[in-house]
Design a protein around this motif. Structure first.
Motif, short mmCIF file in Angstrom:
data_model
loop_
_atom_site.label_atom_id
_atom_site.label_comp_id
_atom_site.label_asym_id
_atom_site.label_seq_id
_atom_site.Cartn_x
_atom_site.Cartn_y
_atom_site.Cartn_z
N HIS A 39 0.88 -1.17 0.00
CA HIS A 39 0.00 0.00 0.00
C HIS A 39 0.91 1.22 0.00
CE1 HIS A 39 -3.59 2.32 0.63
NE2 HIS A 39 -3.06 2.89 1.70
N ILE A 40 0.92 1.97 -1.10
CA ILE A 40 1.82 3.10 -1.26
C ILE A 40 1.03 4.38 -1.03
CG2 ILE A 40 3.40 4.27 -2.82
CD1 ILE A 40 3.57 1.46 -4.23
N VAL A 41 1.51 5.21 -0.10
CA VAL A 41 0.78 6.39 0.33
C VAL A 41 1.62 7.64 0.09
CG1 VAL A 41 -0.29 7.52 2.30
CG2 VAL A 41 -0.40 5.05 2.09
N LEU A 42 1.02 8.62 -0.57
CA LEU A 42 1.62 9.93 -0.71
C LEU A 42 1.31 10.69 0.57
CD1 LEU A 42 3.04 12.16 -2.33
CD2 LEU A 42 0.83 12.69 -3.34
N ASP A 43 2.31 10.81 1.42
CA ASP A 43 2.14 11.42 2.73
C ASP A 43 1.96 12.93 2.63
OD1 ASP A 43 2.10 11.47 5.52
OD2 ASP A 43 4.24 11.85 5.63
N GLN A 44 2.74 13.56 1.75
CA GLN A 44 2.70 15.01 1.63
C GLN A 44 3.08 15.40 0.19
OE1 GLN A 44 5.47 16.96 4.23
NE2 GLN A 44 4.61 18.98 3.89
N LEU A 45 2.31 16.28 -0.40
CA LEU A 45 2.61 16.83 -1.72
C LEU A 45 2.76 18.33 -1.57
CD1 LEU A 45 2.84 16.62 -4.82
CD2 LEU A 45 0.36 16.83 -4.92
N VAL A 46 3.93 18.85 -1.90
CA VAL A 46 4.20 20.28 -1.75
C VAL A 46 4.44 20.88 -3.13
CG1 VAL A 46 5.72 22.01 -0.75
CG2 VAL A 46 5.20 19.93 0.53
N VAL A 47 3.56 21.79 -3.50
CA VAL A 47 3.67 22.54 -4.74
C VAL A 47 3.72 24.01 -4.35
CG1 VAL A 47 2.55 23.09 -6.94
CG2 VAL A 47 2.42 20.78 -6.04
N PRO A 48 4.71 24.76 -4.83
CA PRO A 48 4.78 26.18 -4.46
C PRO A 48 3.49 26.93 -4.78
CG PRO A 48 6.76 25.52 -5.63
CD PRO A 48 5.81 24.37 -5.71
N ALA A 49 3.03 27.71 -3.83
CA ALA A 49 1.77 28.43 -3.99
C ALA A 49 1.86 29.57 -4.98
CB ALA A 49 1.30 28.97 -2.64
N ARG A 56 -4.41 23.15 -10.21
CA ARG A 56 -4.41 22.21 -11.33
C ARG A 56 -3.12 21.38 -11.34
NH1 ARG A 56 -3.06 20.88 -16.31
NH2 ARG A 56 -1.47 22.45 -16.56
N ILE A 57 -2.00 22.02 -11.10
CA ILE A 57 -0.72 21.31 -11.08
C ILE A 57 -0.69 20.31 -9.94
CG2 ILE A 57 1.76 21.64 -10.63
CD1 ILE A 57 1.55 24.21 -12.32
N SER A 58 -1.24 20.67 -8.80
CA SER A 58 -1.31 19.75 -7.67
C SER A 58 -2.14 18.51 -8.02
CB SER A 58 -1.92 20.43 -6.44
OG SER A 58 -1.11 21.46 -5.99
N LYS A 59 -3.27 18.72 -8.67
CA LYS A 59 -4.13 17.59 -9.05
C LYS A 59 -3.46 16.70 -10.09
CE LYS A 59 -8.55 19.68 -7.92
NZ LYS A 59 -9.83 20.17 -8.40
N VAL A 60 -2.79 17.32 -11.06
CA VAL A 60 -2.09 16.55 -12.09
C VAL A 60 -0.99 15.71 -11.46
CG1 VAL A 60 -0.54 16.75 -14.09
CG2 VAL A 60 -2.63 18.10 -14.00
N ARG A 130 -0.37 23.65 -21.44
CA ARG A 130 -0.84 22.68 -20.43
C ARG A 130 -0.39 21.27 -20.77
NH1 ARG A 130 -6.96 24.13 -18.52
NH2 ARG A 130 -6.37 25.89 -17.19
N LYS A 131 -0.48 20.92 -22.03
CA LYS A 131 -0.08 19.58 -22.47
C LYS A 131 1.41 19.35 -22.20
CE LYS A 131 -0.28 16.63 -26.55
NZ LYS A 131 -0.65 16.57 -27.96
N LEU A 137 5.59 17.05 -15.92
CA LEU A 137 5.29 16.61 -14.56
C LEU A 137 5.23 15.08 -14.47
CD1 LEU A 137 2.58 19.24 -13.54
CD2 LEU A 137 4.97 19.14 -12.78
N LEU A 138 4.67 14.44 -15.48
CA LEU A 138 4.59 12.99 -15.50
C LEU A 138 5.99 12.37 -15.56
CD1 LEU A 138 2.89 10.37 -15.72
CD2 LEU A 138 3.01 10.66 -18.18
#
Length: 159
Positions: A39-49, A56-60, A130-131, A137-138
């Motif tokens: 079970h792999i969990v993303l504990d924290q995702l930090v994207v500069p505000a 959108r970048i956070s969701k992607v 965006r593309k 990001l991927l």
């Protein structure tokens, strides 16, 4: 004439088969690992505000990380839980002669201080920013997770 060709072909194939039969079998992948996937969990995702389209970048990134995390062998079985953190450190955009250049740097961190960093500079069509950004990001997410999985696999094999 046809018989001679068939005879030569069978002799050639026969010697090739005997060489293959005497060779050691090639290993396709390790079979000695634990069963199932952890079970792999993303504990924290930090994207500069201060980034444009921060949400959108956070969701992607969240979607890409979730998808990519299941593609790697982490060295753990289904009864294990692996937590990691992901930090998007840099995402710079510039347009040069009609080409959008994206520079991206990201850092992944496992517990006990193991880290992996990925840097990428990528160019694409300036008409579809965006593309291009999503593609970058991927790639960066895949690179960070690949290295984190390698570190975790190495850590677990030394136990």
């Amino acid at each position: 004439m046809r018989a001679i060709v068939l005879l030569l072909a069978s002799l050639t194939l026969g010697t090739a088969f005997s060489r293959v039969a005497n060779a050691e079998p090639a290993l396709i992948g390790p079979d000695d690992g634990p069963e199932g996937r952890p079970h792999i969990v993303l504990d924290q995702l930090v994207v500069p505000a201060n980034l444009p389209e921060h949400q959108r970048i956070s969701k992607v990134l969240e979607k890409a990380l979730k998808h990519e995390a299941h593609r790697f062998q982490w060295g753990a079985g289904r009864s294990n839980r692996i937590e990691y953190r992901f930090f998007l450190e840099q995402l710079d955009l510039s347009v040069e002669r009609g080409v959008l250049k994206v520079r991206c740097t990201a850092l992944g961190r496992l517990p006990k201080g193991k880290t992996a960093r990925s840097k990428l500079e990528f160019g694409g069509d300036a008409k579809e920013p965006r593309k291009v950004i999503d593609h970058v990001l991927l790639i960066v997410a895949r690179g960070v997770l690949s290295r984190l999985a390698d570190l975790e696999r190495d850590r677990r094999s030394r136990r």
